[in-house]
Motif scaffolding. Structure first.
Motif, PDB file in Angstrom:
ATOM      1  N   TYR A 145       6.289   6.640  -0.255  1.00 11.19           N
ATOM      2  CA  TYR A 145       4.935   6.906   0.216  1.00 11.19           C
ATOM      3  C   TYR A 145       5.033   7.816   1.440  1.00 11.19           C
ATOM      4  N   PHE A 148       3.906   6.371   5.513  1.00 14.47           N
ATOM      5  CA  PHE A 148       3.616   4.973   5.183  1.00 14.47           C
ATOM      6  C   PHE A 148       3.392   4.129   6.438  1.00 14.47           C
ATOM      7  N   TYR A 155      -2.103   3.107   0.716  1.00 15.97           N
ATOM      8  CA  TYR A 155      -0.758   3.658   0.923  1.00 15.97           C
ATOM      9  C   TYR A 155      -0.648   5.059   0.324  1.00 15.97           C
ATOM     10  N   ALA A 156      -1.307   5.236  -0.816  1.00 14.40           N
ATOM     11  CA  ALA A 156      -1.222   6.491  -1.556  1.00 14.40           C
ATOM     12  C   ALA A 156      -2.265   6.437  -2.667  1.00 14.40           C
ATOM     13  N   ASP A 217      -0.817  11.617  -1.186  1.00 16.21           N
ATOM     14  CA  ASP A 217      -0.819  10.816   0.039  1.00 16.21           C
ATOM     15  C   ASP A 217      -2.163  10.113   0.211  1.00 16.21           C
TER      16      ASP A 217
END
Length: 293
Positions: A145, A148, A155-156, A217
Motif C-alpha cells: 500500500y 500506508f 488503505y487503497a 492509492d
C-alpha cells in the motif's frame, strides 16, 4: 539471484521458487519484501495446485496423495535455463520427490520479460509423461500500500475494470469453499480497501469476470495494474490476523481450492487444467507500473 533492468524498471528473481522478489522504479519498491511478521513470501508461483485440496489429500487412480496448500513449486529450487538482457527463464523438472506427492512427470518453466513499464510473467507446463496430466497454476504477488497508515479509513482502492457487478466466493472451512456466492458492490468500479475489507479472508472471482485489476492509492491514483486471461483471480491480505499489514495480493489463477468435503478424483476437481502426453500449456499475466515516467 538474477537482476533484470531496462530504463524504467529493475526486477530481481530468485532461483528458489523462480520467485519475483523485487520490483523497483524511480527509487520505490513496489513488491512486498517478505517480512515474516506478516507473510514471508513475495510472489510465489502456485503449482501443481492453487489453494488447498480437502484435508490436504487427493485421490488419483486408486491411490491417495498428500499435497499442502498451493503445491510445491514455490519451495523448490529451479534451474536458470535462459537469459538475455531483458528476459529470463527458470525450469523445474519432476523428480523422485515430486512424484511421491504428484504422480505426473512434467517440466515447469517460469519466465520474466521487461517491456517498457511492463513485466510479462510467462508460464509453460509440459507433460513429459505417457498419461494425461492434471494440474493448476497461479500467481500470488504482493504489493505495498502506498503511504500506508494503519488508522486511515482507506488503505487503497482497487479498480476492477468491469461494468458488471462481480460475484465472488470466499473460504468457508479449512481453506476450501462452499456454494454461496456474493456480489461485490463497487462505487463507479472502485473497491475500497480498509482494515475490515478482508474479514472474509479472500475474494475469489471466477468465470472470467475480470481481466484487469488496478491498485490505486488512498486518493485513487493508480500505480500498479495486473492484466490476465486466467479464468479466476483472487484478492487477499492477511489483515484479519494482522490489522496493520501493509500489503495486498492480486492473484491470477488457472485453478482454485476444493469444495468443502470434496472426495472425488483429482482430475474431476473444479477448474483443473488437463494436458495430453507431449503437450504444453502456456499462461501468465502482466504487471504494469502505471505511474512511472
Amino acid at each position: 539471484m538474477k537482476t533484470l533492468s531496462n530504463d524504467k524498471i529493475t526486477i530481481q528473481v530468485a532461483n528458489h521458487g523462480a520467485e519475483l522478489v523485487s520490483i523497483q522504479a524511480q527509487g520505490e519498491e513496489y513488491l512486498w519484501q517478505a517480512d515474516p511478521k506478516f507473510w514471508a513470501r513475495h510472489s510465489p508461483v502456485l503449482f501443481p495446485i492453487v489453494g488447498r485440496v480437502w484435508d490436504n489429500q487427493y485421490r488419483h487412480e486408486g491411490s491417495t496423495y498428500e499435497l499442502s496448500q498451493h503445491g510445491f513449486a514455490r519451495d523448490s529450487e529451479f534451474q536458470l535455463t535462459y537469459e538475455e538482457d531483458n528476459a529470463i527463464i527458470y525450469s523445474l523438472e519432476s523428480n523422485e520427490e515430486t512424484l511421491k506427492k504428484y504422480p505426473f512427470p512434467f517440466v515447469l518453466q517460469v519466465g520474466y520479460r521487461l517491456l517498457d513499464n511492463r513485466i510479462e510473467v510467462m508460464w509453460c507446463v509440459e507433460n513429459t509423461g505417457d498419461q494425461e496430466m492434471h494440474f493448476q497454476i497461479g500467481a500470488h504477488p504482493a504489493f505495498y500500500y502506498r503511504d500506508f497508515k494503519v488508522n486511515d479509513e482507506a488503505y487503497a482502492y482497487l479498480q476492477m475494470h468491469t461494468k458488471k457487478t462481480p460475484e465472488y466466493i470466499s473460504p468457508l472451512k479449512k481453506g476450501c469453499v462452499g456454494d454461496e456466492r456474493h456480489q461485490l458492490e463497487l462505487e463507479d468500479g472502485w473497491m475500497k480497501i480498509s482494515k475490515r475489507t478482508f474479514n472474509c479472508d479472500t475474494y475469489m472471482f471466477d468465470n472470467n469476470q475480470l481481466n484487469k485489476i488496478t491498485l490505486a492509492d488512498k486518493n485513487k491514483k493508480p500505480y500498479v495494474s495486473l492484466e490476465f486471461k486466467s479464468p479466476l483471480v483472487a484478492v487477499w491480505s492477511p489483515s484479519l490476523s494482522f490489522p496493520d499489514v501493509p500489503f495486498i495480493c492480486i492473484e491470477p489463477w488457472y485453478g482454485r481450492c476444493d469444495k468443502v468435503n470434496y472426495d472425488g478424483e483429482f482430475k474431476d476437481r473444479e477448474w483443473m487444467q488437463h494436458l495430453q502426453p507431449g503437450k504444453s500449456f502456456h499462461g501468465g499475466y502482466s504487471i504494469i507500473l502505471e505511474d512511472i515516467d
